[in-house]
Design an enzyme around this catalytic site. Structure first.
Site, short mmCIF file in Angstrom:
data_model
loop_
_atom_site.label_atom_id
_atom_site.label_comp_id
_atom_site.label_asym_id
_atom_site.label_seq_id
_atom_site.Cartn_x
_atom_site.Cartn_y
_atom_site.Cartn_z
N GLU A 115 33.34 44.27 35.18
CA GLU A 115 33.41 42.97 34.48
C GLU A 115 32.97 41.82 35.38
OE1 GLU A 115 37.24 42.39 32.56
OE2 GLU A 115 37.39 44.49 31.98
N GLU B 79 44.74 47.52 33.43
CA GLU B 79 45.67 46.55 34.06
C GLU B 79 47.14 46.97 34.04
OE1 GLU B 79 44.80 42.81 32.13
OE2 GLU B 79 42.74 42.79 32.85
C1 XIL Z 1 38.56 38.88 27.53
C2 XIL Z 1 37.42 38.47 26.59
O1 XIL Z 1 36.30 38.16 27.37
C3 XIL Z 1 37.82 37.29 25.76
O2 XIL Z 1 36.83 37.02 24.78
C4 XIL Z 1 39.15 37.55 25.07
O3 XIL Z 1 39.56 36.40 24.40
C5 XIL Z 1 40.21 37.95 26.09
O4 XIL Z 1 39.74 39.07 26.82
N1 XIL Z 1 39.96 41.61 31.60
C6 XIL Z 1 39.61 42.49 30.62
C7 XIL Z 1 38.86 41.99 29.44
O5 XIL Z 1 39.83 43.69 30.77
O6 XIL Z 1 39.16 42.71 28.27
C8 XIL Z 1 39.08 40.52 29.20
O7 XIL Z 1 38.21 40.09 28.17
C9 XIL Z 1 38.84 39.75 30.47
C10 XIL Z 1 39.79 40.19 31.55
#
Ligand code: XIL
Length: 394
Positions: free
Chosen positions: A296, A174
């Site tokens: 994701e 990101e």
């Molecule tokens: C999220 C997790 O799912 C949560 O448990 C945590 O509290 C915050 O992070 N993008 C990403 C992930 O790259 O690492 C994130 O994961 C969700 C958004």
């Protein structure tokens, strides 16, 4: 919430509406004695997602919650039966690995990697450099003077520890954020940017290549999937960043980046604006020699009005099917992972993603754990498996 119905009842009715979409025979009660057909011995059903995916030589995975992996035997079993890839939802982030500036804590990450290896699954590493989930000590201890060394040492230690055992590392997560207003789109409000300027990406990718030359080095990003102006602009900035990283040679004379992760946090709204642009992006990535991972995937249904809530599962599955059918026509797309396994465990149950409907459970993932603790495959599971069957491969 509809008047006169408890949340529990609401969720239950939602579940019924969802599972009603498939016939009982096609609806495996995973993780129970009944299991999937032919699963008695190995626990792997003839129709498992991973078997379908293996036929296409396409890894399929899920983000793993370590508390569940440790505490829920059914969770472990379903993961191993259905998937051939895992990624830590949190356990490889700085906040998890770095209790202090001087120390590392690897117990959870080690457990994830050994679980995967025991079950013949591949591991994605997530992540080595991100502006979020940094430990509390970071702000006081990391300065412009030591930041490059701190970042390099972290990556050398973490990626070095798992050298040769990681399919791909999300080296930088990101880094683009248009709202910071820079013409190149870089997220200048990131601590890493503030400390090192845009060169931090290069520092991270070089360190990762040196630490584990066998891992595919990935740039991971979100908010680039939809064909609407904001995301199209971000997508173009990401493409330009990838091009810069691809044209820069690092250790061994290799380009700094091998793959792009498209996070794919989708929503039930605006399906008409989903598919074409991101598929084109995946095509361009292929021409640059990059692989593309759906890293994701989940679907936020907060936009659905209450009247449609009982159809949540169907609408979520429609997004899965539509999106993956598009993406898997593109040969550069070489792995698909969802951000979690079962609905109740999803990060989207947090308040941030339940703005319009704070009482309603989100239903973003391929499985639902029913009242008996049984993992039930939802319509999204079958949409994903069908899309895998239809994948166009080399
Ligand atoms: C999220 C997790 O799912 C949560 O448990 C945590 O509290 C915050 O992070 N993008 C990403 C992930 O790259 O690492 C994130 O994961 C969700 C958004």
């Amino acid at each position: 919430m509809m008047a006169g119905i408890t949340r529990r009842e609401w969720v239950k009715r939602g579940a019924m509406a969802g599972v009603g979409m498939v016939t009982a025979a096609a609806m495996p009660c995973l993780g129970q004695a009944a299991g999937t057909p032919g699963s008695e011995k190995t626990g792997v059903g003839a129709g498992s997602l991973k078997e379908h995916a293996e036929a296409k030589r396409l890894p399929v995975g899920a983000a793993v919650n370590m508390a569940l992996l440790r505490g829920d035997e059914t969770y472990r079993r379903v993961l191993a039966e259905q998937y051939n890839m895992v990624v830590g939802e949190n356990c490889m982030k700085w906040a998890a690995l770095r209790p202090t500036a001087e120390t590392f804590k690897f117990d959870e990450a080690d457990e994830l990697v050994s679980f995967a290896e025991q079950h013949g699954m591949q591991v994605r590493g997530h992540n080595l450099c991100w502006h979020e989930q940094l430990p509390a000590w970071f702000a006081g201890a990391v300065t412009k003077e030591n930041a490059a060394k701190v970042l390099t040492d972290h990556i050398a230690t973490v990626a070095g520890r798992y050298k040769g055992r990681i399919h791909s590392w999300d080296v930088v997560n990101e880094a683009v954020w248009m709202k910071d207003g820079r013409p190149d789109g870089m997220r200048s409000s990131s601590p890493w940017y503030e400390l090192l300027g845009p060169a931090y990406l290069e520092v991270a990718f070089r360190a990762a290549r040196a630490a584990d030359p066998g891992a595919l080095l990935t740039y991971n990003e979100y908010g680039i999937e939809y064909d609407e102006p904001e995301e199209q602009g971000k997508r173009a900035a990401v493409m330009a960043l990838l091009k810069r990283l691809r044209e820069t040679k690092g250790p061994g004379g290799r380009p700094l980046v091998d793959a792009v992760g498209v996070q794919s946090h989708l929503k039930t709204a605006n399906i008409a604006k989903l598919g074409e642009g991101i598929r084109e992006f995946a095509g361009k990535a292929r021409k640059m020699g990059l692989q593309v991972f759906v890293t994701e995937l989940d679907v936020d249904d907060d936009s659905l009005p209450d009247e449609e809530a009982l159809q949540q599962d169907r609408d979520v599955a429609t997004v899965y099917g539509h999106y993956l059918a598009q993406m898997l026509q593109e040969r550069s797309v070489t792995a698909v992972l969802t951000w979690g396994l079962a609905d109740g465990q999803s990060w989207l149950q947090g308040e941030k993603s339940r703005v319009k409907h704070p009482q309603r459970m989100q239903r973003p993932l391929p499985f639902l754990v029913d009242e008996n603790g049984t993992y039930r495959a939802k319509p999204a599971y079958f949409a994903m498996r069908d899309a895998v069957d239809g994948a166009k491969r080399r």
